[in-house]
Enzyme design. Structure first.
Site: not given
Ligand code: MN
Length: 242
Positions: A113, A216, A218
């Site tokens: 990002c 994202h 994660e």
């Protein structure tokens, strides 16, 4: 076998009730989980003077750049757009110094990002300070769906490292109001949203071993093994010295 040490430049949080408003250095837990599950050792760096970058990078085997504030538009010679959100120039400067040092030491980088946007800007690329400036915008890039679920499609170059993980099409989550406009010279785009914004790039020079994504992973890795694989592949790259 030695576990690779992965440096994660941290962020700063101010005005949190639980800490009586005291500033806190941190990184989102998903990045720690991803690196630990990949059998790497995460190492969070507080925002520091750029002069200290080499002390940190000397210790690590790879650099993980994470999300957060908008990139300061002044770095690309632009004035702030009316929709620019908060920036942290000290973080920009420290992370730029870390990136330069990591590349000088031939260590790999995985960028998520904001990390992807910062890499682009520091190599002379530009950003849409807000996606509403992008004339072809037809896809929602700040999703309203839960963050563990993908919300929009990406199309990938099958020959790329990301293409080898995800195939020629995949669904990812999306939380960015900034986006890449012109991609900097050292990178090639390898993933795009259906409205043609760049969602992933890699270094053109294979020795630099840079992989960057706009979504994202994660936040999705507990439910989606391919998202974990991004961290596992990165830790693997970090275990190979050049
Ligand atoms: Mn997106």
């Amino acid at each position: 076998m030695n576990k690779p040490l992965i440096g994660i430049p941290g962020n700063i949080l101010r005005g949190l009730d639980e800490t009586y408003g005291l500033p806190i250095s941190y990184t989102p837990q998903g990045f720690i989980d991803g690196i630990q599950a990949a059998k790497g050792v995460p190492f969070i760096f507080p925002i520091s003077t750029p002069d200290d970058a080499s002390y940190y990078v000397d210790q690590i085997d790879g650099l993980l750049l994470v999300g957060g504030q908008d990139i300061s538009p002044l770095l690309s010679g632009e004035e702030p757009h009316l929709k620019l959100e908060s920036t942290e120039p000290a973080r920009d400067a420290f992370e730029i110094a870390l990136i330069k040092e990591t590349i000088a030491q031939h260590k790999p980088i995985f960028a998520v990002c904001r990390g992807m946007q910062l890499l682009n800007v520091m190599y002379g690329g530009t950003l849409y300070q807000d996606v509403s400036d992008y004339k072809e915008l037809t896809v929602q890039h700040i999703q309203q769906t839960h963050f563990t679920k993908g919300s929009h499609t990406i199309v990938l170059d099958l020959k790329s490292q990301l293409g080898q993980v995800f195939g020629d099409s995949y669904v990812v989550n999306s939380y960015h109001h900034q986006a890449i406009k012109e991609l900097a010279e050292p990178f090639k785009a390898v993933a795009w949203s259906k409205d043609n914004l760049i969602e992933g790039f890699e270094s053109t020079d294979p020795e630099q071993r840079i992989v960057a994504v706009q979504w994202h992973p994660e936040l999705m890795l507990k439910e989606d093994i391919k998202m974990q694989r991004l961290f596992t592949d990165f830790v693997k790259r970090a275990s190979i010295a050049y």
